[in-house]
Design a protein around this motif. Structure first.
Motif, PDB file in Angstrom:
ATOM      1  N   LYS A   1       0.839  -1.199   0.000  1.00  0.00           N
ATOM      2  CA  LYS A   1       0.000   0.000   0.000  1.00  0.00           C
ATOM      3  C   LYS A   1       0.870   1.245   0.000  1.00  0.00           C
TER       4      LYS A   1
ATOM      5  N   SER B   1       0.184   4.092   1.026  1.00  0.00           N
ATOM      6  CA  SER B   1       0.056   4.847   2.278  1.00  0.00           C
ATOM      7  C   SER B   1       1.059   4.396   3.345  1.00  0.00           C
TER       8      SER B   1
ATOM      9  N   GLY C   1       3.715   7.176  -0.209  1.00  0.00           N
ATOM     10  CA  GLY C   1       2.986   7.227  -1.474  1.00  0.00           C
ATOM     11  C   GLY C   1       3.551   6.336  -2.567  1.00  0.00           C
TER      12      GLY C   1
END
Length: 187
Positions: free
Chosen positions: A69, A71, A75
């Motif tokens: 991910k 996050s 990013g």
């Protein structure tokens, strides 16, 4: 299972296989976790992968972990499952693998090599960070020995981890501003 972009009859540049692993040795990729230990790699540098068309031997060149991910890592997601790495820059791909590798194997790889990528879940960064353990190998070259030079196997104590891991332990991320490799498929 094999990534949908791969072919059984003819190898693509990066053949990716996925499977589950748990604490039970009944799961298909249970033994992959042993590759986190460089001694296991030294004794088991070859992976055999057979299809109904041909039998293959692959030499492991890296073992790493990667978050899934964006996050979790500023990013960014390292898209190691790209089927055609040459299309997006082989040098950049290798740099990302090297940053994340748990140890250096001393096994060389180049853009002409066929790669086998084995991917399974792991919880090394905690249960809240969705992470994959990845073992990558290249097709054994003609007349190449199926052993490795143990003197070239070097632990990487500062391998790249997701930003959330550094935050959790109050550590500075040495890779925070490193260049990211992104494939055309990922963008």
């Amino acid at each position: 299972y094999m990534d949908y972009r791969a072919r059984q009859k003819e190898l693509i540049q990066n053949t990716v296989l996925y499977a589950h692993t748990t604490e039970s040795n009944e799961q298909v990729f249970y033994d992959l976790v042993k590759y986190k230990n460089s001694d296991f790699f030294i004794e088991n540098p070859i992976i055999e992968y057979d299809t109904i068309y041909k039998n293959y031997k692959w030499k492991v060149f890296a073992v790493f972990m990667s978050s899934t991910k964006s996050s979790d890592d500023n990013g960014y997601v390292f898209y190691y499952i790209e089927p055609n790495i040459n299309k997006t820059g082989f040098t950049g791909y290798l740099e990302q693998v090297k940053q994340r590798a748990l140890y250096s194997t001393g096994v060389d790889v180049n853009s002409k090599d066929k790669i086998l990528t084995l991917s399974t879940c792991t919880y090394d960064f905690g249960s809240s960070i969705d992470t994959r353990l990845v073992v990558v190998a290249r097709l054994l070259r003609e007349s190449e020995l199926d052993s490795v030079d143990r003197t070239k196997v070097i632990e990487n104590e500062n391998y790249r981890r997701p930003q959330r891991w550094y935050n959790k332990y109050g550590l500075s991320n040495p890779y925070k501003n490193a260049d990211n490799w992104k494939s055309a498929t990922y963008n």
